[in-house]
Design a protein around this motif. Structure first.
Motif, short mmCIF file in Angstrom:
data_model
loop_
_atom_site.label_atom_id
_atom_site.label_comp_id
_atom_site.label_asym_id
_atom_site.label_seq_id
_atom_site.Cartn_x
_atom_site.Cartn_y
_atom_site.Cartn_z
N PRO A 130 3.45 -22.06 -1.98
CA PRO A 130 3.99 -21.30 -3.12
C PRO A 130 3.58 -19.84 -3.13
CG PRO A 130 2.22 -22.76 -3.84
CD PRO A 130 2.53 -23.12 -2.41
N GLU A 131 2.56 -19.49 -2.32
CA GLU A 131 2.13 -18.09 -2.24
C GLU A 131 2.76 -17.37 -1.04
OE1 GLU A 131 -0.19 -16.50 -4.42
OE2 GLU A 131 0.41 -18.25 -5.59
N ALA A 132 3.72 -18.02 -0.38
CA ALA A 132 4.25 -17.48 0.88
C ALA A 132 4.90 -16.12 0.71
CB ALA A 132 5.23 -18.47 1.50
N TYR A 133 5.69 -15.93 -0.36
CA TYR A 133 6.33 -14.63 -0.55
C TYR A 133 5.29 -13.54 -0.78
CZ TYR A 133 11.19 -16.21 -0.72
OH TYR A 133 12.42 -16.70 -0.40
N LYS A 134 4.24 -13.85 -1.53
CA LYS A 134 3.16 -12.88 -1.73
C LYS A 134 2.49 -12.55 -0.40
CE LYS A 134 1.98 -14.06 -6.51
NZ LYS A 134 0.92 -14.56 -7.42
N ASN A 135 2.25 -13.59 0.41
CA ASN A 135 1.60 -13.37 1.70
C ASN A 135 2.50 -12.57 2.64
OD1 ASN A 135 -0.63 -14.80 0.82
ND2 ASN A 135 0.01 -16.72 1.77
N GLN A 136 3.79 -12.88 2.64
CA GLN A 136 4.72 -12.13 3.47
C GLN A 136 4.74 -10.66 3.06
OE1 GLN A 136 8.61 -13.88 3.41
NE2 GLN A 136 8.01 -15.67 4.61
N ALA A 137 4.73 -10.41 1.75
CA ALA A 137 4.73 -9.03 1.27
C ALA A 137 3.46 -8.30 1.71
CB ALA A 137 4.85 -9.01 -0.25
N LYS A 138 2.32 -8.99 1.64
CA LYS A 138 1.07 -8.37 2.05
C LYS A 138 1.06 -8.07 3.54
CE LYS A 138 -3.12 -6.86 1.43
NZ LYS A 138 -3.32 -5.57 0.75
N ILE A 139 1.56 -9.00 4.34
CA ILE A 139 1.63 -8.78 5.79
C ILE A 139 2.54 -7.60 6.11
CG2 ILE A 139 2.45 -9.78 7.97
CD1 ILE A 139 1.51 -12.52 6.87
N ARG A 140 3.71 -7.55 5.44
CA ARG A 140 4.64 -6.44 5.67
C ARG A 140 4.00 -5.10 5.27
NH1 ARG A 140 10.01 -5.91 6.37
NH2 ARG A 140 10.34 -8.14 6.12
N TYR A 141 3.27 -5.12 4.17
CA TYR A 141 2.60 -3.92 3.69
C TYR A 141 1.55 -3.44 4.69
CZ TYR A 141 0.02 -0.91 0.38
OH TYR A 141 -0.59 0.15 -0.25
N ASN A 142 0.73 -4.37 5.18
CA ASN A 142 -0.30 -4.00 6.14
C ASN A 142 0.30 -3.47 7.43
OD1 ASN A 142 -2.19 -4.76 4.30
ND2 ASN A 142 -3.02 -6.48 5.45
N LYS A 143 1.40 -4.05 7.88
CA LYS A 143 2.07 -3.55 9.08
C LYS A 143 2.62 -2.15 8.84
CE LYS A 143 3.39 -7.97 11.18
NZ LYS A 143 4.51 -8.86 11.58
N PHE A 144 3.15 -1.94 7.64
CA PHE A 144 3.67 -0.62 7.26
C PHE A 144 2.56 0.42 7.32
CE2 PHE A 144 4.44 2.54 3.91
CZ PHE A 144 5.70 2.99 4.24
N LEU A 145 1.38 0.09 6.77
CA LEU A 145 0.26 1.01 6.80
C LEU A 145 -0.25 1.22 8.23
CD1 LEU A 145 -1.84 -0.11 3.68
CD2 LEU A 145 -0.08 1.66 3.82
N SER A 146 -0.28 0.15 9.02
CA SER A 146 -0.78 0.24 10.39
C SER A 146 0.05 1.20 11.23
CB SER A 146 -0.80 -1.14 11.04
OG SER A 146 -1.72 -2.00 10.42
N ARG A 147 1.35 1.23 10.97
CA ARG A 147 2.23 2.10 11.76
C ARG A 147 1.94 3.58 11.56
NH1 ARG A 147 6.24 -1.80 10.29
NH2 ARG A 147 7.07 -0.42 8.66
N THR A 148 1.25 3.94 10.47
CA THR A 148 0.91 5.34 10.25
C THR A 148 -0.16 5.82 11.23
OG1 THR A 148 -0.88 4.88 8.66
CG2 THR A 148 1.38 5.04 7.79
N GLY A 149 -0.98 4.89 11.73
CA GLY A 149 -2.09 5.28 12.59
C GLY A 149 -3.28 5.83 11.82
N HIS A 150 -3.21 5.81 10.49
CA HIS A 150 -4.27 6.35 9.65
C HIS A 150 -5.31 5.29 9.30
CE1 HIS A 150 -1.17 9.55 8.17
NE2 HIS A 150 -1.69 9.86 9.33
N LYS A 151 -6.43 5.75 8.73
CA LYS A 151 -7.46 4.86 8.19
C LYS A 151 -7.29 4.76 6.68
CE LYS A 151 -9.74 4.35 12.14
NZ LYS A 151 -9.88 3.04 12.82
N PHE A 152 -7.76 3.64 6.12
CA PHE A 152 -7.62 3.40 4.69
C PHE A 152 -8.95 2.91 4.12
CE2 PHE A 152 -3.53 3.11 6.64
CZ PHE A 152 -2.69 3.76 5.76
#
Length: 329
Positions: A130-152
């Motif tokens: 039941p948390e799959a959509y939340k987890n998918q959103a988090k994974i997509r978000y982290n991939k989005f941030l990773s593509r910047t090459g920046h640190k967080f």
């Protein structure tokens, strides 16, 4: 971009403008929202279905936003549409490119279920979680941030002993100011060897348990005195001070993260976060990052009462800090 907008229901079989060659004109729709939100994920899944199922009927534009970008975008929409039409809690919107109709939250995906074979489930069809959509959103978000090459990095902040619900997340522009970003990152991690203060005293090289000691109304909030914790000291991982690195990043919005100094080339550990436009800082202070999450926490800090010296009347403390591991969710 934001013109007058009416909320018309999207009906199956709605008349559409014919193309000159006799075919029906494609509908141009925009998905905008917080990439870390499950409703955004549901709408994205719906749009992927429509792209495959009805390629001749729709053109889609995807606007993926980090939380602070979305809040600014949503504010403009609410100002244009009226606060009674779009909630301040809305996390994503699908709207026609000509701004003639819009759907908030998961409404677009729900409506698509009524006119297509798309099914909006409580969780994805290929997952019992039941948390799959939340987890998918988090994974997509982290991939989005990773593509910047920046640190967080992050701060967990308490105000008068109460830990704020939203942690503050910083994006560090390591490609623009690598040395300045590394100093801030290491002070968030607290893993550098102890430094020495101006009188030779041992200094713990960490922002943890230090206070925000200055609030300038409509200007900025300031912290990072790891020596005295009152705004009169500081120390960097490179020594007592280090030179200005770059002035290319502008102070043109709220949430800009920069190094406080006493004069040219005197950066140490003190930092500021803008709460509005401060163009006068350009060329004088090194901006090296921005807030991407937790702007509501910064607003709470900014609203605190202050003493005559601009120090808050209640303690505002960095309870925890560190670097965000984008490989985890």
């Amino acid at each position: 971009f934001f013109f007058a907008l009416l909320h018309h229901p999207w009906r199956s079989g709605c008349a559409r403008e014919p193309h000159p060659n006799g075919t029906m004109k494609k509908r141009s729709l925009v998905l905008a929202g917080r990439i870390d939100d499950e409703n955004y994920q549901k709408n994205f899944e719906c749009i992927e279905y429509l792209r495959a199922d009805r390629p001749a009927e729709y053109n889609f534009t995807i606007l993926e936003m980090v939380p602070i970008q979305w809040e600014a975008h949503l504010l403009k929409l609410r100002e244009q549409l009226g606060i009674d039409k779009v909630s301040s809690l809305t996390t994503c919107i699908v709207y026609a490119e000509d701004m003639s109709e819009f759907w908030c939250g998961q409404d677009f995906a729900q409506h698509a279920c009524t006119i297509t074979k798309f099914k909006l489930l409580d969780f994805p069809e290929d997952s019992p979680d039941p948390e799959a959509y939340k987890n998918q959103a988090k994974i997509r978000y982290n991939k989005f941030l990773s593509r910047t090459g920046h640190k967080f990095c992050f701060f967990k902040i308490s105000i008068n002993g109460e830990v704020a619900h939203d942690q503050v997340v910083f994006e560090l522009f390591t490609d623009i100011c690598p040395r300045t970003c590394e100093n801030f990152r290491r002070l968030c991690l607290g893993d550098a060897a102890d430094g020495r203060g101006p009188d030779g005293e041992r200094v713990k090289m960490s922002y943890k348990n230090t206070r925000f000691f200055r609030i300038v109304k409509d200007g900025w909030i300031q912290g990072g005195d790891i020596v005295y914790d009152r705004g009169s000291g500081g120390c960097s991982i490179y020594g007592e001070e280090f030179p200005d690195e770059c002035f290319s990043m502008k102070h043109d919005s709220e949430g800009v993260l920069g190094m406080a100094n006493s004069r040219k080339n005197t950066n140490a550990s003190q930092f500021y976060i803008t709460v509005g436009r401060n163009s006068w800082m350009d060329g004088k202070y090194v901006a090296f990052g921005r807030v991407i999450e937790g702007i509501s926490t910064l607003h709470r800090i900014h609203l605190q009462e202050t003493k005559h010296n601009q120090m808050p009347t209640v303690p505002v403390v960095i309870e925890d800090c560190g670097e965000i591991d984008l490989t985890k969710f």
